[in-house]
Scaffold this motif. Sequence first.
Motif, PDB file in Angstrom:
ATOM      1  N   LEU A 351       0.833  -1.200   0.000  1.00  0.00           N
ATOM      2  CA  LEU A 351       0.000   0.000   0.000  1.00  0.00           C
ATOM      3  C   LEU A 351       0.872   1.257   0.000  1.00  0.00           C
ATOM      4  CD1 LEU A 351      -2.590  -1.135   2.698  1.00  0.00           C
ATOM      5  CD2 LEU A 351      -2.942  -1.051   0.218  1.00  0.00           C
ATOM      6  N   PRO A 352       0.381   2.360  -0.540  1.00  0.00           N
ATOM      7  CA  PRO A 352       1.164   3.595  -0.548  1.00  0.00           C
ATOM      8  C   PRO A 352       1.348   4.149   0.858  1.00  0.00           C
ATOM      9  CG  PRO A 352      -1.069   4.010  -1.320  1.00  0.00           C
ATOM     10  CD  PRO A 352      -0.927   2.520  -1.211  1.00  0.00           C
ATOM     11  N   ALA A 353       2.431   4.891   1.056  1.00  0.00           N
ATOM     12  CA  ALA A 353       2.721   5.466   2.369  1.00  0.00           C
ATOM     13  C   ALA A 353       1.964   6.780   2.534  1.00  0.00           C
ATOM     14  CB  ALA A 353       4.223   5.695   2.519  1.00  0.00           C
ATOM     15  N   ASP A 354       0.637   6.685   2.625  1.00  0.00           N
ATOM     16  CA  ASP A 354      -0.175   7.890   2.774  1.00  0.00           C
ATOM     17  C   ASP A 354       0.229   8.650   4.031  1.00  0.00           C
ATOM     18  OD1 ASP A 354      -1.582   7.198   0.517  1.00  0.00           O
ATOM     19  OD2 ASP A 354      -3.204   6.199   1.610  1.00  0.00           O
ATOM     20  N   PRO A 355       0.330   9.983   3.946  1.00  0.00           N
ATOM     21  CA  PRO A 355       0.760  10.755   5.123  1.00  0.00           C
ATOM     22  C   PRO A 355      -0.289  10.782   6.219  1.00  0.00           C
ATOM     23  CG  PRO A 355       0.094  12.224   3.350  1.00  0.00           C
ATOM     24  CD  PRO A 355       0.079  10.843   2.780  1.00  0.00           C
ATOM     25  N   LEU A 356       0.178  10.879   7.445  1.00  0.00           N
ATOM     26  CA  LEU A 356      -0.717  11.057   8.585  1.00  0.00           C
ATOM     27  C   LEU A 356      -1.117  12.533   8.678  1.00  0.00           C
ATOM     28  CD1 LEU A 356       1.290   8.877  11.116  1.00  0.00           C
ATOM     29  CD2 LEU A 356      -1.096   8.459  10.483  1.00  0.00           C
ATOM     30  N   PRO A 357      -2.315  12.821   9.145  1.00  0.00           N
ATOM     31  CA  PRO A 357      -2.721  14.227   9.293  1.00  0.00           C
ATOM     32  C   PRO A 357      -1.962  14.899  10.438  1.00  0.00           C
ATOM     33  CG  PRO A 357      -4.407  12.769  10.193  1.00  0.00           C
ATOM     34  CD  PRO A 357      -3.391  11.886   9.517  1.00  0.00           C
ATOM     35  N   VAL A 358      -1.479  16.117  10.195  1.00  0.00           N
ATOM     36  CA  VAL A 358      -0.735  16.876  11.194  1.00  0.00           C
ATOM     37  C   VAL A 358      -1.282  18.304  11.210  1.00  0.00           C
ATOM     38  CG1 VAL A 358       1.530  17.664  11.971  1.00  0.00           C
ATOM     39  CG2 VAL A 358       1.321  15.501  10.727  1.00  0.00           C
ATOM     40  N   ALA A 359      -1.692  18.769  12.379  1.00  0.00           N
ATOM     41  CA  ALA A 359      -2.262  20.114  12.495  1.00  0.00           C
ATOM     42  C   ALA A 359      -1.305  21.155  11.930  1.00  0.00           C
ATOM     43  CB  ALA A 359      -2.588  20.416  13.956  1.00  0.00           C
ATOM     44  N   GLU A 360      -1.850  22.132  11.231  1.00  0.00           N
ATOM     45  CA  GLU A 360      -1.052  23.108  10.501  1.00  0.00           C
ATOM     46  C   GLU A 360      -0.155  23.947  11.405  1.00  0.00           C
ATOM     47  OE1 GLU A 360       0.690  25.012   7.454  1.00  0.00           O
ATOM     48  OE2 GLU A 360      -0.663  23.284   7.321  1.00  0.00           O
ATOM     49  N   HIS A 361      -0.556  24.173  12.668  1.00  0.00           N
ATOM     50  CA  HIS A 361       0.231  25.056  13.534  1.00  0.00           C
ATOM     51  C   HIS A 361       1.456  24.374  14.144  1.00  0.00           C
ATOM     52  CE1 HIS A 361      -2.147  22.844  16.535  1.00  0.00           C
ATOM     53  NE2 HIS A 361      -1.230  23.178  17.411  1.00  0.00           N
ATOM     54  N   LEU A 362       1.538  23.070  14.024  1.00  0.00           N
ATOM     55  CA  LEU A 362       2.642  22.357  14.664  1.00  0.00           C
ATOM     56  C   LEU A 362       3.935  22.516  13.869  1.00  0.00           C
ATOM     57  CD1 LEU A 362       0.839  19.037  15.665  1.00  0.00           C
ATOM     58  CD2 LEU A 362       1.358  20.991  17.131  1.00  0.00           C
ATOM     59  N   PHE A 363       5.072  22.477  14.596  1.00  0.00           N
ATOM     60  CA  PHE A 363       6.406  22.548  14.027  1.00  0.00           C
ATOM     61  C   PHE A 363       6.685  23.883  13.335  1.00  0.00           C
ATOM     62  CE2 PHE A 363       4.909  18.149  14.027  1.00  0.00           C
ATOM     63  CZ  PHE A 363       5.792  17.620  14.955  1.00  0.00           C
ATOM     64  N   ARG A 364       6.047  24.912  13.832  1.00  0.00           N
ATOM     65  CA  ARG A 364       6.282  26.258  13.355  1.00  0.00           C
ATOM     66  C   ARG A 364       6.995  27.067  14.437  1.00  0.00           C
ATOM     67  NH1 ARG A 364       4.839  25.816   7.905  1.00  0.00           N
ATOM     68  NH2 ARG A 364       2.762  24.867   7.719  1.00  0.00           N
ATOM     69  N   ASP A 365       7.602  28.178  14.045  1.00  0.00           N
ATOM     70  CA  ASP A 365       8.213  29.086  15.032  1.00  0.00           C
ATOM     71  C   ASP A 365       7.159  29.550  16.017  1.00  0.00           C
ATOM     72  OD1 ASP A 365      10.614  28.812  13.820  1.00  0.00           O
ATOM     73  OD2 ASP A 365      10.795  30.894  13.157  1.00  0.00           O
ATOM     74  N   ARG A 366       7.540  29.581  17.278  1.00  0.00           N
ATOM     75  CA  ARG A 366       6.603  29.992  18.311  1.00  0.00           C
ATOM     76  C   ARG A 366       6.772  31.483  18.574  1.00  0.00           C
ATOM     77  NH1 ARG A 366       8.408  24.803  21.902  1.00  0.00           N
ATOM     78  NH2 ARG A 366       7.270  23.242  20.686  1.00  0.00           N
ATOM     79  N   PRO A 367       5.669  32.167  18.911  1.00  0.00           N
ATOM     80  CA  PRO A 367       5.785  33.595  19.230  1.00  0.00           C
ATOM     81  C   PRO A 367       6.794  33.830  20.354  1.00  0.00           C
ATOM     82  CG  PRO A 367       3.486  32.929  19.036  1.00  0.00           C
ATOM     83  CD  PRO A 367       4.297  31.675  19.002  1.00  0.00           C
ATOM     84  N   VAL A 368       7.519  34.927  20.294  1.00  0.00           N
ATOM     85  CA  VAL A 368       8.534  35.223  21.287  1.00  0.00           C
ATOM     86  C   VAL A 368       7.934  35.262  22.687  1.00  0.00           C
ATOM     87  CG1 VAL A 368      10.193  36.953  22.084  1.00  0.00           C
ATOM     88  CG2 VAL A 368       9.947  36.497  19.642  1.00  0.00           C
ATOM     89  N   ALA A 369       6.721  35.770  22.812  1.00  0.00           N
ATOM     90  CA  ALA A 369       6.095  35.885  24.128  1.00  0.00           C
ATOM     91  C   ALA A 369       5.840  34.534  24.756  1.00  0.00           C
ATOM     92  CB  ALA A 369       4.784  36.654  24.012  1.00  0.00           C
ATOM     93  N   ALA A 370       5.734  33.477  23.941  1.00  0.00           N
ATOM     94  CA  ALA A 370       5.425  32.153  24.466  1.00  0.00           C
ATOM     95  C   ALA A 370       6.680  31.385  24.846  1.00  0.00           C
ATOM     96  CB  ALA A 370       4.624  31.345  23.440  1.00  0.00           C
ATOM     97  N   GLU A 371       7.861  31.900  24.519  1.00  0.00           N
ATOM     98  CA  GLU A 371       9.099  31.178  24.791  1.00  0.00           C
ATOM     99  C   GLU A 371       9.553  31.382  26.222  1.00  0.00           C
ATOM    100  OE1 GLU A 371      12.004  32.259  21.907  1.00  0.00           O
ATOM    101  OE2 GLU A 371      10.842  31.459  20.224  1.00  0.00           O
TER     102      GLU A 371
END
Length: 371
Positions: A351-371
């Motif tokens: 079977l093809p290696a269909d991608p798993l769903p991943v929320a769009e906001h994940l693995f993005r730069d975090r706001p400075v205020a949240a660090e």
Amino acid sequence: MTQTLEHLLADGDRLFQGFFEWLDGQYDEESGGFYYARSSKRSGRFTPDIESTAQALNIMDRCDLLERWSERRKQAAVRFFQERQDAATGFFYDADPNMRLDGVMVGRALGYSLNALRRFGAAPLHPLPRQSEATPEYMASVAAYGDWLRSISLSNSWRGCDLLSSSAAHLLALTPAEREPYVNEAFAYLASIQHPDSGLWGEGSRYVQISGTFKLHLFYQRFEVPIPRQDAIYRSLLETLREDEAFDMCYVRNPISLLMSMRPSISAAEMLEIAEVTLANMAKLKRDDGGFSREIDHSPPAPNVAQVKPGETYPDMPAPVLIGLGEVEGDMNAGTQAILIRHALRELAGLPADPLPVAEHLFRDRPVAAE
């Protein structure tokens, strides 16, 4: 049958609900690395480590998530590995001094670090270990190598075969003419101690022996030599899946990885059975935090001795390298294996290696205020 298998694997993807949220939460903005587990991060006693960071990057790469990373994060990852290279030896080390005492772990860290740096188009800051410095004493002669092979205890097949397999890198560093007598010595010895009925090596539970056999199959592959008694190995693998309890994520992954390496002829009915057992075993290791745990009752706090169960001792047993508290929680090692299992099952099923769903906001730069 194929349609049933496809539906089974699609349903198995529900095991990854919350997984990528967990993985994103292991990232450390300050160091550019990843923690092993939530207890590693929350306790304040540990720092991101080489293996966990490399494993996280491997998961992201396999799931096409590195493209979400900013250039800032990629450069932070490069610095993470470069800063851990020892200028005097060329090896890469975590802060725990016990890591330097475990040759297998040091070798893995070197490979993990170099692969990560290459992934981002970077290089080590210092010269790599010279072969003369990295070569162990047992490579002084074929006789010395043979003595070393026979000295390795296989009372725990997994640990012993892992050590035997670690010599492949040193054999491959030789010229073909130099290498041949060493390789002949290794395969003659391994053939002499392979169990004729099961096709497995060493002692321990059947899952331990399958794990050891998987390590040796990788060794055979490095030299393009077919592993003996493949039919017997496959029968033993099926019997183990059907009859034994898999209380460690490695016991779930290693049989699947061994199948991927061997590529035996698998009937549709057997493939469905293999997938059903594998997904059921994975489900037992899923944790409330979204991750997966290496062991059924907790995550091992020191992965370099995870092959050894409590109360067991071996002459070559390394000092523990603690990177977590060992709580009932997800850990990076198990998460890596869960993703590998998912991809391997789909490939074995055709079977093809269909991608798993991943929320769009994940693995993005975090706001400075949240660090």
